[in-house]
Scaffold this motif. Structure first.
Motif, PDB file in Angstrom:
ATOM      1  N   LEU A  20      11.826  20.340   5.733  1.00  0.00           N
ATOM      2  CA  LEU A  20      12.019  21.619   6.419  1.00  0.00           C
ATOM      3  C   LEU A  20      11.263  21.632   7.735  1.00  0.00           C
ATOM      4  O   LEU A  20      10.188  21.046   7.847  1.00  0.00           O
ATOM      5  CB  LEU A  20      11.504  22.775   5.552  1.00  0.00           C
ATOM      6  N   THR A  21      11.817  22.322   8.709  1.00  0.00           N
ATOM      7  CA  THR A  21      11.115  22.561   9.970  1.00  0.00           C
ATOM      8  C   THR A  21      10.163  23.738   9.769  1.00  0.00           C
ATOM      9  O   THR A  21      10.240  24.453   8.764  1.00  0.00           O
ATOM     10  CB  THR A  21      12.096  22.902  11.103  1.00  0.00           C
ATOM     11  N   VAL A  22       9.296  23.975  10.734  1.00  0.00           N
ATOM     12  CA  VAL A  22       8.371  25.107  10.650  1.00  0.00           C
ATOM     13  C   VAL A  22       9.146  26.420  10.558  1.00  0.00           C
ATOM     14  O   VAL A  22       8.815  27.290   9.763  1.00  0.00           O
ATOM     15  CB  VAL A  22       7.391  25.102  11.851  1.00  0.00           C
ATOM     16  N   ALA A  23      10.196  26.549  11.358  1.00  0.00           N
ATOM     17  CA  ALA A  23      11.002  27.781  11.320  1.00  0.00           C
ATOM     18  C   ALA A  23      11.663  27.962   9.953  1.00  0.00           C
ATOM     19  O   ALA A  23      11.723  29.083   9.433  1.00  0.00           O
ATOM     20  CB  ALA A  23      12.056  27.748  12.420  1.00  0.00           C
ATOM     21  N   VAL A  57      11.882  30.618   4.553  1.00  0.00           N
ATOM     22  CA  VAL A  57      11.769  30.554   3.099  1.00  0.00           C
ATOM     23  C   VAL A  57      10.650  31.466   2.611  1.00  0.00           C
ATOM     24  O   VAL A  57      10.814  32.202   1.634  1.00  0.00           O
ATOM     25  CB  VAL A  57      11.533  29.089   2.638  1.00  0.00           C
ATOM     26  N   LEU A  58       9.528  31.437   3.299  1.00  0.00           N
ATOM     27  CA  LEU A  58       8.398  32.273   2.901  1.00  0.00           C
ATOM     28  C   LEU A  58       8.710  33.757   3.063  1.00  0.00           C
ATOM     29  O   LEU A  58       8.376  34.566   2.195  1.00  0.00           O
ATOM     30  CB  LEU A  58       7.155  31.902   3.712  1.00  0.00           C
ATOM     31  N   THR A  59       9.360  34.111   4.158  1.00  0.00           N
ATOM     32  CA  THR A  59       9.739  35.512   4.395  1.00  0.00           C
ATOM     33  C   THR A  59      10.700  35.989   3.313  1.00  0.00           C
ATOM     34  O   THR A  59      10.548  37.084   2.775  1.00  0.00           O
ATOM     35  CB  THR A  59      10.370  35.667   5.792  1.00  0.00           C
ATOM     36  N   GLU A  60      11.687  35.156   2.991  1.00  0.00           N
ATOM     37  CA  GLU A  60      12.654  35.510   1.947  1.00  0.00           C
ATOM     38  C   GLU A  60      11.986  35.651   0.577  1.00  0.00           C
ATOM     39  O   GLU A  60      12.461  36.397  -0.272  1.00  0.00           O
ATOM     40  CB  GLU A  60      13.777  34.478   1.886  1.00  0.00           C
ATOM     41  N   ALA A  61      10.871  34.943   0.379  1.00  0.00           N
ATOM     42  CA  ALA A  61      10.140  35.026  -0.887  1.00  0.00           C
ATOM     43  C   ALA A  61       9.140  36.183  -0.898  1.00  0.00           C
ATOM     44  O   ALA A  61       8.403  36.362  -1.861  1.00  0.00           O
ATOM     45  CB  ALA A  61       9.415  33.713  -1.159  1.00  0.00           C
ATOM     46  N   GLY A  62       9.098  36.961   0.201  1.00  0.00           N
ATOM     47  CA  GLY A  62       8.236  38.136   0.245  1.00  0.00           C
ATOM     48  C   GLY A  62       6.858  37.897   0.831  1.00  0.00           C
ATOM     49  O   GLY A  62       6.003  38.778   0.771  1.00  0.00           O
ATOM     50  N   THR A  74      -0.935  25.832   9.485  1.00  0.00           N
ATOM     51  CA  THR A  74      -1.019  25.328   8.117  1.00  0.00           C
ATOM     52  C   THR A  74      -0.373  23.956   8.006  1.00  0.00           C
ATOM     53  O   THR A  74      -0.946  23.038   7.407  1.00  0.00           O
ATOM     54  CB  THR A  74      -0.353  26.324   7.145  1.00  0.00           C
ATOM     55  N   VAL A  75       0.807  23.800   8.579  1.00  0.00           N
ATOM     56  CA  VAL A  75       1.505  22.518   8.532  1.00  0.00           C
ATOM     57  C   VAL A  75       0.683  21.446   9.253  1.00  0.00           C
ATOM     58  O   VAL A  75       0.573  20.307   8.783  1.00  0.00           O
ATOM     59  CB  VAL A  75       2.918  22.670   9.141  1.00  0.00           C
ATOM     60  N   SER A  76       0.084  21.794  10.366  1.00  0.00           N
ATOM     61  CA  SER A  76      -0.749  20.854  11.110  1.00  0.00           C
ATOM     62  C   SER A  76      -1.943  20.395  10.280  1.00  0.00           C
ATOM     63  O   SER A  76      -2.255  19.200  10.209  1.00  0.00           O
ATOM     64  CB  SER A  76      -1.213  21.496  12.415  1.00  0.00           C
ATOM     65  N   THR A  77      -2.616  21.331   9.639  1.00  0.00           N
ATOM     66  CA  THR A  77      -3.764  21.011   8.789  1.00  0.00           C
ATOM     67  C   THR A  77      -3.345  20.117   7.633  1.00  0.00           C
ATOM     68  O   THR A  77      -4.016  19.117   7.330  1.00  0.00           O
ATOM     69  CB  THR A  77      -4.411  22.302   8.248  1.00  0.00           C
ATOM     70  N   ASP A 118      14.284  13.744  16.679  1.00  0.00           N
ATOM     71  CA  ASP A 118      14.377  13.554  18.120  1.00  0.00           C
ATOM     72  C   ASP A 118      13.235  14.355  18.723  1.00  0.00           C
ATOM     73  O   ASP A 118      12.467  14.982  18.005  1.00  0.00           O
ATOM     74  CB  ASP A 118      15.754  13.943  18.688  1.00  0.00           C
ATOM     75  N   GLU A 119      13.088  14.318  20.012  1.00  0.00           N
ATOM     76  CA  GLU A 119      11.937  14.981  20.611  1.00  0.00           C
ATOM     77  C   GLU A 119      11.930  16.494  20.424  1.00  0.00           C
ATOM     78  O   GLU A 119      10.937  17.153  20.670  1.00  0.00           O
ATOM     79  CB  GLU A 119      11.819  14.632  22.101  1.00  0.00           C
ATOM     80  N   ARG A 120      13.016  17.063  19.926  1.00  0.00           N
ATOM     81  CA  ARG A 120      13.101  18.518  19.777  1.00  0.00           C
ATOM     82  C   ARG A 120      12.879  18.997  18.351  1.00  0.00           C
ATOM     83  O   ARG A 120      12.578  20.152  18.128  1.00  0.00           O
ATOM     84  CB  ARG A 120      14.468  19.010  20.256  1.00  0.00           C
ATOM     85  N   VAL A 121      13.051  18.125  17.364  1.00  0.00           N
ATOM     86  CA  VAL A 121      13.027  18.575  15.973  1.00  0.00           C
ATOM     87  C   VAL A 121      12.038  17.747  15.146  1.00  0.00           C
ATOM     88  O   VAL A 121      12.133  16.528  15.100  1.00  0.00           O
ATOM     89  CB  VAL A 121      14.430  18.463  15.330  1.00  0.00           C
ATOM     90  N   THR A 122      11.098  18.444  14.532  1.00  0.00           N
ATOM     91  CA  THR A 122      10.179  17.816  13.596  1.00  0.00           C
ATOM     92  C   THR A 122      10.315  18.551  12.275  1.00  0.00           C
ATOM     93  O   THR A 122      10.316  19.778  12.229  1.00  0.00           O
ATOM     94  CB  THR A 122       8.721  17.916  14.084  1.00  0.00           C
TER      95      THR A 122
END
Length: 136
Positions: free
Chosen positions: A30-33, A38-43, A54-57, A70-74
């Motif tokens: 999953l991307t960060v977005a 997913v988190l928003t949908e889970a409340g 959080t993902v960086s840590t 590619d350079e645009r999507v992680t």
């Protein structure tokens, strides 16, 4: 336990991100977005900055790995099971391929390269996912 094993405190955002990625495992990374959605949908009320941090840590602690298509999507996935990646060249879908399935290919890459490639070296395969194969 996973967080503590990597020297991290157990916080609500970290647990939420790990849960989101674990539940999405069958659909790939999953991307960060996407994690935030997913988190928003889970409340969960988690903003994008918190998800990025959080993902960086978790990536720095080797709990997650980042896959740059590619350079645009992680996108991000869990590191608990050794695996490689198959990426759809049309839609960008990602599947995890268990490392045992590509052990021989990694051994061949190691033999044919001047690089020291550990067993955890990542292989990324590019092709068409089942949906895009069907749409041809």
């Amino acid at each position: 336990m996973l967080l503590r094993d990597h020297g991290l405190r157990c916080t609500a955002p970290r647990l939420a991100v790990l849960t989101a990625l674990d539940r999405a495992r069958k659909d790939g990374h999953l991307t960060v977005a996407q994690i935030q959605q997913v988190l928003t949908e889970a409340g969960h009320d988690v903003d994008l900055t918190t998800v990025y941090r959080t993902v960086s840590t978790l990536t720095d602690a080797n709990v997650l790995h980042a896959l740059v298509i590619d350079e645009r999507v992680t996108s991000y996935g869990l590191t608990d099971m050794p695996h490689h990646h198959a990426v759809c060249t049309r839609c960008g879908a990602i599947d995890e391929v268990p490392s045992a399935h590509l052990a021989e290919a990694l051994a061949e890459a190691r033999a044919g390269s001047r690089f020291a490639l550990p067993d955890t070296a990542g292989l990324t395969l590019h092709g068409l996912c089942p949906a895009c194969q069907h749409d041809r």
